[in-house]
Motif scaffolding. Structure first.
Motif, PDB file in Angstrom:
ATOM      1  N   GLN A 254       0.823  -1.209   0.000  1.00  0.00           N
ATOM      2  CA  GLN A 254       0.000   0.000   0.000  1.00  0.00           C
ATOM      3  C   GLN A 254       0.859   1.262   0.000  1.00  0.00           C
ATOM      4  OE1 GLN A 254      -1.711  -1.007   3.705  1.00  0.00           O
ATOM      5  NE2 GLN A 254      -3.320  -2.325   2.878  1.00  0.00           N
ATOM      6  N   GLY A 255       0.248   2.347  -0.408  1.00  0.00           N
ATOM      7  CA  GLY A 255       0.891   3.650  -0.370  1.00  0.00           C
ATOM      8  C   GLY A 255      -0.126   4.759  -0.532  1.00  0.00           C
ATOM      9  N   GLY A 256       0.175   5.935   0.027  1.00  0.00           N
ATOM     10  CA  GLY A 256      -0.719   7.085  -0.086  1.00  0.00           C
ATOM     11  C   GLY A 256      -0.930   7.731   1.271  1.00  0.00           C
ATOM     12  N   PRO A 257      -1.679   8.862   1.289  1.00  0.00           N
ATOM     13  CA  PRO A 257      -2.392   9.442   0.138  1.00  0.00           C
ATOM     14  C   PRO A 257      -1.470  10.226  -0.778  1.00  0.00           C
ATOM     15  CG  PRO A 257      -2.753  10.789   2.080  1.00  0.00           C
ATOM     16  CD  PRO A 257      -1.953   9.608   2.543  1.00  0.00           C
ATOM     17  N   PHE A 258      -1.802  10.195  -2.073  1.00  0.00           N
ATOM     18  CA  PHE A 258      -1.076  10.944  -3.091  1.00  0.00           C
ATOM     19  C   PHE A 258      -2.040  11.939  -3.745  1.00  0.00           C
ATOM     20  CE2 PHE A 258       0.793   6.546  -3.386  1.00  0.00           C
ATOM     21  CZ  PHE A 258       1.982   6.848  -2.739  1.00  0.00           C
ATOM     22  N   PRO A 259      -1.577  13.157  -4.059  1.00  0.00           N
ATOM     23  CA  PRO A 259      -2.434  14.094  -4.782  1.00  0.00           C
ATOM     24  C   PRO A 259      -2.807  13.539  -6.147  1.00  0.00           C
ATOM     25  CG  PRO A 259      -0.493  15.196  -3.885  1.00  0.00           C
ATOM     26  CD  PRO A 259      -0.254  13.733  -3.733  1.00  0.00           C
ATOM     27  N   LEU A 260      -4.073  13.697  -6.530  1.00  0.00           N
ATOM     28  CA  LEU A 260      -4.564  13.214  -7.815  1.00  0.00           C
ATOM     29  C   LEU A 260      -5.361  14.325  -8.482  1.00  0.00           C
ATOM     30  CD1 LEU A 260      -5.153  10.926  -9.879  1.00  0.00           C
ATOM     31  CD2 LEU A 260      -7.171  10.377  -8.506  1.00  0.00           C
ATOM     32  N   LEU A 261      -4.927  14.734  -9.664  1.00  0.00           N
ATOM     33  CA  LEU A 261      -5.625  15.745 -10.444  1.00  0.00           C
ATOM     34  C   LEU A 261      -6.197  15.090 -11.694  1.00  0.00           C
ATOM     35  CD1 LEU A 261      -6.463  18.658 -11.058  1.00  0.00           C
ATOM     36  CD2 LEU A 261      -4.213  18.992 -12.136  1.00  0.00           C
ATOM     37  N   VAL A 262      -7.512  15.042 -11.803  1.00  0.00           N
ATOM     38  CA  VAL A 262      -8.183  14.486 -12.983  1.00  0.00           C
ATOM     39  C   VAL A 262      -8.532  15.638 -13.917  1.00  0.00           C
ATOM     40  CG1 VAL A 262     -10.186  13.208 -13.818  1.00  0.00           C
ATOM     41  CG2 VAL A 262      -9.103  12.561 -11.653  1.00  0.00           C
ATOM     42  N   ASP A 263      -8.143  15.490 -15.187  1.00  0.00           N
ATOM     43  CA  ASP A 263      -8.300  16.575 -16.160  1.00  0.00           C
ATOM     44  C   ASP A 263      -9.018  16.052 -17.404  1.00  0.00           C
ATOM     45  OD1 ASP A 263      -8.094  18.678 -17.908  1.00  0.00           O
ATOM     46  OD2 ASP A 263      -5.922  18.919 -17.714  1.00  0.00           O
ATOM     47  N   ASP A 264     -10.191  16.645 -17.705  1.00  0.00           N
ATOM     48  CA  ASP A 264     -10.964  16.225 -18.878  1.00  0.00           C
ATOM     49  C   ASP A 264     -10.186  16.379 -20.181  1.00  0.00           C
ATOM     50  OD1 ASP A 264     -13.230  15.482 -17.509  1.00  0.00           O
ATOM     51  OD2 ASP A 264     -14.172  17.452 -17.646  1.00  0.00           O
ATOM     52  N   ASP A 265      -9.280  17.344 -20.224  1.00  0.00           N
ATOM     53  CA  ASP A 265      -8.561  17.635 -21.455  1.00  0.00           C
ATOM     54  C   ASP A 265      -7.279  16.823 -21.606  1.00  0.00           C
ATOM     55  OD1 ASP A 265     -10.442  19.587 -22.151  1.00  0.00           O
ATOM     56  OD2 ASP A 265      -9.405  21.111 -20.944  1.00  0.00           O
ATOM     57  N   ARG A 266      -6.958  16.033 -20.606  1.00  0.00           N
ATOM     58  CA  ARG A 266      -5.719  15.258 -20.644  1.00  0.00           C
ATOM     59  C   ARG A 266      -5.875  14.015 -21.514  1.00  0.00           C
ATOM     60  NH1 ARG A 266      -0.578  16.838 -18.900  1.00  0.00           N
ATOM     61  NH2 ARG A 266       0.658  15.000 -18.433  1.00  0.00           N
ATOM     62  N   GLN A 267      -4.865  13.705 -22.337  1.00  0.00           N
ATOM     63  CA  GLN A 267      -4.873  12.515 -23.181  1.00  0.00           C
ATOM     64  C   GLN A 267      -3.873  11.486 -22.646  1.00  0.00           C
ATOM     65  OE1 GLN A 267      -7.043  12.101 -25.746  1.00  0.00           O
ATOM     66  NE2 GLN A 267      -7.872  14.077 -25.057  1.00  0.00           N
ATOM     67  N   PRO A 268      -4.173  10.191 -22.819  1.00  0.00           N
ATOM     68  CA  PRO A 268      -3.223   9.163 -22.368  1.00  0.00           C
ATOM     69  C   PRO A 268      -1.860   9.346 -23.022  1.00  0.00           C
ATOM     70  CG  PRO A 268      -5.329   8.171 -22.928  1.00  0.00           C
ATOM     71  CD  PRO A 268      -5.396   9.593 -23.401  1.00  0.00           C
ATOM     72  N   GLU A 269      -0.815   9.097 -22.272  1.00  0.00           N
ATOM     73  CA  GLU A 269       0.545   9.236 -22.761  1.00  0.00           C
ATOM     74  C   GLU A 269       1.279   7.915 -22.629  1.00  0.00           C
ATOM     75  OE1 GLU A 269       2.394  12.371 -20.608  1.00  0.00           O
ATOM     76  OE2 GLU A 269       1.062  13.937 -21.369  1.00  0.00           O
ATOM     77  N   ARG A 270       2.386   7.810 -23.336  1.00  0.00           N
ATOM     78  CA  ARG A 270       3.214   6.619 -23.237  1.00  0.00           C
ATOM     79  C   ARG A 270       3.791   6.497 -21.838  1.00  0.00           C
ATOM     80  NH1 ARG A 270       8.284   4.625 -26.995  1.00  0.00           N
ATOM     81  NH2 ARG A 270       9.055   3.061 -25.545  1.00  0.00           N
ATOM     82  N   LEU A 271       3.763   5.265 -21.305  1.00  0.00           N
ATOM     83  CA  LEU A 271       4.415   5.036 -20.021  1.00  0.00           C
ATOM     84  C   LEU A 271       5.917   5.249 -20.183  1.00  0.00           C
ATOM     85  CD1 LEU A 271       2.592   1.794 -18.826  1.00  0.00           C
ATOM     86  CD2 LEU A 271       2.253   4.114 -17.985  1.00  0.00           C
ATOM     87  N   PRO A 272       6.547   5.915 -19.230  1.00  0.00           N
ATOM     88  CA  PRO A 272       7.980   6.217 -19.356  1.00  0.00           C
ATOM     89  C   PRO A 272       8.848   5.012 -19.039  1.00  0.00           C
ATOM     90  CG  PRO A 272       7.156   7.069 -17.283  1.00  0.00           C
ATOM     91  CD  PRO A 272       5.949   6.512 -18.013  1.00  0.00           C
ATOM     92  N   VAL A 273       8.720   3.954 -19.834  1.00  0.00           N
ATOM     93  CA  VAL A 273       9.550   2.770 -19.658  1.00  0.00           C
ATOM     94  C   VAL A 273      10.274   2.482 -20.960  1.00  0.00           C
ATOM     95  CG1 VAL A 273       8.118   1.771 -17.846  1.00  0.00           C
ATOM     96  CG2 VAL A 273       7.599   1.250 -20.220  1.00  0.00           C
ATOM     97  N   GLU A 274      11.453   1.897 -20.841  1.00  0.00           N
ATOM     98  CA  GLU A 274      12.294   1.607 -21.990  1.00  0.00           C
ATOM     99  C   GLU A 274      12.718   0.139 -21.948  1.00  0.00           C
ATOM    100  OE1 GLU A 274      12.790   3.681 -24.368  1.00  0.00           O
ATOM    101  OE2 GLU A 274      11.905   5.440 -23.393  1.00  0.00           O
ATOM    102  N   PRO A 275      13.094  -0.429 -23.098  1.00  0.00           N
ATOM    103  CA  PRO A 275      13.606  -1.797 -23.097  1.00  0.00           C
ATOM    104  C   PRO A 275      14.953  -1.861 -22.382  1.00  0.00           C
ATOM    105  CG  PRO A 275      13.946  -0.784 -25.238  1.00  0.00           C
ATOM    106  CD  PRO A 275      13.100   0.170 -24.440  1.00  0.00           C
ATOM    107  N   PRO A 276      15.356  -3.023 -21.898  1.00  0.00           N
ATOM    108  CA  PRO A 276      16.661  -3.128 -21.248  1.00  0.00           C
ATOM    109  C   PRO A 276      17.777  -2.895 -22.250  1.00  0.00           C
ATOM    110  CG  PRO A 276      15.696  -5.302 -21.570  1.00  0.00           C
ATOM    111  CD  PRO A 276      14.632  -4.309 -21.927  1.00  0.00           C
ATOM    112  N   PRO A 277      18.927  -2.410 -21.811  1.00  0.00           N
ATOM    113  CA  PRO A 277      20.059  -2.224 -22.719  1.00  0.00           C
ATOM    114  C   PRO A 277      20.419  -3.537 -23.408  1.00  0.00           C
ATOM    115  CG  PRO A 277      20.483  -1.174 -20.598  1.00  0.00           C
ATOM    116  CD  PRO A 277      19.232  -1.976 -20.427  1.00  0.00           C
ATOM    117  N   GLY A 278      20.671  -3.452 -24.704  1.00  0.00           N
ATOM    118  CA  GLY A 278      21.046  -4.634 -25.468  1.00  0.00           C
ATOM    119  C   GLY A 278      19.884  -5.340 -26.131  1.00  0.00           C
ATOM    120  N   ALA A 279      18.634  -4.861 -25.905  1.00  0.00           N
ATOM    121  CA  ALA A 279      17.476  -5.455 -26.584  1.00  0.00           C
ATOM    122  C   ALA A 279      17.496  -5.084 -28.062  1.00  0.00           C
ATOM    123  CB  ALA A 279      16.181  -4.987 -25.932  1.00  0.00           C
ATOM    124  N   VAL A 280      16.949  -5.969 -28.897  1.00  0.00           N
ATOM    125  CA  VAL A 280      16.926  -5.771 -30.346  1.00  0.00           C
ATOM    126  C   VAL A 280      15.481  -5.581 -30.792  1.00  0.00           C
ATOM    127  CG1 VAL A 280      17.449  -6.793 -32.594  1.00  0.00           C
ATOM    128  CG2 VAL A 280      18.997  -7.173 -30.651  1.00  0.00           C
TER     129      VAL A 280
END
Length: 422
Positions: A254-280
């Protein structure tokens, strides 16, 4: 299902996207679950190896080690028994080392969990239990989130001395308004709780911190999604056995409380994750010229069943495998059997309506089956002849900005096997 279909399912699923109270499961219960998992393992190898963009794995808890028990409900039915012969190499499956009784590992207590909480909609939320878990959620959203949800990354830290591994429920957030009233919550009795088209798997070594993709809960029951506004959010990662664990035998990080701002104008974005080094990057399609990928990720792919040859073209390839992470990774991991003839790829990519999203720390091991129905690019059975077969471990990372919805990388490969179809 072609590659675009697979990626579409992945995009849709992510966009939409156990144990006792007090001190966790007692040692007797752990030993009983471990013995049951080992008995069921042989019977479920075929079903476990079918999911392509996905193998829905269920994991039971045992001190300091992972015992896998893939379930069948979200996996296509297999009509053949496992056809591959066991490898002659010594087994490295962690379940082989599990005894009938707990070992009493002094390295730490993986049963150190907070009590699981599931507040009801409309109630005043009393907050998280005072006792914290060995597994701790440390971060909330780093910015506004879209109305109706959209995945974001938190950080999960293992404060204990033992590895924690298991499946995490798909519903993971409780939201309260400015008066402290619950306006979005998780219902452990709902079908959505464990996810409609896959599961989430976490494996984290002691002392490690990993990014973990959170699938928001933006509503109460069948109500409309939360409107724009400021809220507080709690992240509750519930762990248990899919189809087995109920509200009374789930554990939570568990964790929290965390501030949460919900925005009608916000669009989904790419998760900030990358492949491991050396992936093809993997873009090869059926009919393309074969070019063997050479990843240098440090990932290891261990086939527990050898690909038998010769074999009839009607004799599907089905086997079990273990993948060891050579670096921290977040994304969908799955195995693909690629067949090559005369320098050309002759098999289409796998397809499934289920997937497993993995968040793994370096050195953790996960079961990933491999399968091929031995059909060609046009869907017909491959003709008799000489082929080469190789198993690839692929990582798909969600990217809502791309045309396919995901980018795919090779992180590990097996040895190439000469295969004769009769």
């Amino acid at each position: 299902m072609n590659a675009d279909d697979v990626r579409s399912v992945l995009r849709r699923s992510i966009d939409e996207g156990g144990l006792s109270d007090d001190g966790g499961p007692d040692e007797t219960a752990i030993a009983r679950r471990v013995r049951g998992a080992r008995r069921r393992r042989v019977a479920t190898v075929a079903a476990a190896s079918v999911a392509s963009v996905a193998l829905v794995g269920v994991v039971v808890w045992q001190a300091g080690r992972l015992v896998d028990d893939p379930p069948s409900p979200a996996t296509p039915t297999v009509t053949h028994e496992p056809s591959e012969e066991p490898s002659t190499a010594p087994s490295t499956d962690p379940s082989d080392d599990v005894t009938d009784e707990p070992t009493g590992d002094p390295g730490g207590d993986p049963d150190d969990w907070s009590d699981a909480v599931f507040p009801a909609c409309g109630d005043a939320f009393a907050g998280l239990p005072e006792r914290t878990s060995q597994l701790v959620v440390t971060e909330g959203p780093d910015g506004p989130t879209p109305t109706g949800g959209g995945p974001w990354l938190t950080q999960v830290r293992n404060d204990g001395a033992t590895e924690i591994s298991g499946d995490v429920a798909y519903a993971q957030m409780v939201v309260v308004d400015g008066e402290g009233v619950v306006v979005a919550t998780n219902d452990p009795t709902s079908d959505w709780f464990w996810g409609a088209e896959g599961s989430l798997h976490l494996a984290i070594a002691p002392g490690d911190t990993l990014p973990f993709p959170v699938s928001p809960t933006w509503r109460c029951g069948d109500s409309q999604p939360l409107p724009s506004g400021e809220y507080e959010a709690y992240v509750l990662l519930s762990v248990g056995e899919i189809g087995v664990s109920g509200p009374d035998d789930l554990e939570q990080a568990q964790g929290g409380p965390f501030p949460l701002l919900v925005d009608d104008d916000r669009q989904p974005e790419r998760l900030p994750v990358e492949p491991p080094p050396g992936a093809v990057e993997w873009t090869t399609a059926c009919g393309d010229t074969w070019s063997a990928p050479e990843p240098t990720t440090g990932f290891a792919l261990d086939l527990e069943h050898e690909i038998r040859s010769p074999r009839a073209a009607s004799d599907d390839i089905d086997g079990a495998a273990q993948v060891t992470a050579g670096a921290p990774v977040t994304g969908v991991l799955y195995n693909d059997v690629v067949l090559v003839r005369d320098g050309q790829v002759v098999t289409p990519p796998p397809g499934s309506d289920a997937h497993v999203l993995h968040a793994l720390s370096e050195g953790s091991r996960v079961p990933l089956g491999f399968t091929s129905s031995l059909v060609g690019c046009d869907g017909s059975t491959l003709p008799a002849g000489q082929y080469q077969a190789v198993v690839l471990t692929l990582l798909a990372i969600h990217d809502p900005g791309s045309a396919t919805g995901a980018e795919t990388y090779v992180v590990a490969t097996s040895d190439v096997v000469d295969l004769v179809l009769t």
